[in-house]
Design a protein around this motif. Structure first.
Motif, mmCIF file in Angstrom:
data_model
loop_
_atom_site.group_PDB
_atom_site.id
_atom_site.type_symbol
_atom_site.label_atom_id
_atom_site.label_comp_id
_atom_site.label_asym_id
_atom_site.label_seq_id
_atom_site.Cartn_x
_atom_site.Cartn_y
_atom_site.Cartn_z
ATOM 1 N N VAL A 84 -19.820 -3.630 4.173
ATOM 2 C CA VAL A 84 -18.692 -4.452 3.724
ATOM 3 C C VAL A 84 -18.356 -4.146 2.271
ATOM 4 C CG1 VAL A 84 -17.997 -6.818 3.201
ATOM 5 C CG2 VAL A 84 -19.019 -6.289 5.399
ATOM 6 N N MET A 90 -14.918 -4.153 -0.465
ATOM 7 C CA MET A 90 -15.014 -5.527 -0.961
ATOM 8 C C MET A 90 -15.624 -5.584 -2.360
ATOM 9 S SD MET A 90 -13.629 -7.682 0.979
ATOM 10 C CE MET A 90 -14.258 -9.172 0.270
ATOM 11 N N THR A 98 -13.175 -12.190 -2.029
ATOM 12 C CA THR A 98 -14.575 -12.039 -1.636
ATOM 13 C C THR A 98 -15.135 -13.365 -1.142
ATOM 14 O OG1 THR A 98 -14.837 -10.290 -3.269
ATOM 15 C CG2 THR A 98 -16.848 -11.313 -2.431
ATOM 16 N N ILE A 101 -13.883 -14.313 2.315
ATOM 17 C CA ILE A 101 -14.450 -13.562 3.440
ATOM 18 C C ILE A 101 -15.946 -13.832 3.603
ATOM 19 C CG2 ILE A 101 -14.972 -11.217 4.241
ATOM 20 C CD1 ILE A 101 -12.235 -10.417 3.178
#
Length: 134
Positions: A84, A90, A98, A101
């Protein structure tokens, strides 16, 4: 009247004088900001390989119980975090994105932990209640 329109269009406002230059520099800045060195990807692939090998070694050495599942879940979370962060970019996103998510899965894990503790308590109460009735 057409000469007046040409003169008006010919005169540009000082703020708009450098609009194409600003757009071109924004495109080059954006393109430069998105390029990452290949070494970064190779290092991440190496770590993913090492973490996968460690996960395999947990089964190879025959670890059992909570230690086995803890290690497997730890390696799984570390691999997912690397994927990720680097491959989904990210690590370079805004903090708000951030949080949007990553925060919901963390909260789901917290709620699952709360439910596990609650289920143990409910099980204990039922065992005590039904053992007294017999």
């Amino acid at each position: 009247m057409t000469e007046a329109a040409v003169q008006i269009e010919g005169r540009r406002h000082p703020l708009h004088a450098h609009a194409p230059d600003a757009a071109a520099s924004a495109v080059t800045t954006h393109a430069e900001g998105q390029q990452h060195p290949i070494k970064l990807y190779l290092v991440v692939w190496g770590w993913l390989f090492v973490l996968s090998a460690c996960s395999y070694l947990v089964d190879y050495f025959g670890l059992q119980g909570y230690l086995r599942w803890s290690l497997i879940l730890l390696f799984m979370v570390l691999k997912a975090g690397l994927i990720v962060a680097v491959f989904m970019h990210m690590a370079w996103e805004r903090l708000a994105l951030t949080y949007a998510i990553l925060l919901p899965p963390v909260l789901v894990l917290v709620f699952v932990a709360i439910m596990v503790f609650e289920s143990e308590y409910t099980h204990l109460i039922r065992v005590l209640f039904f053992s007294q009735a017999a």
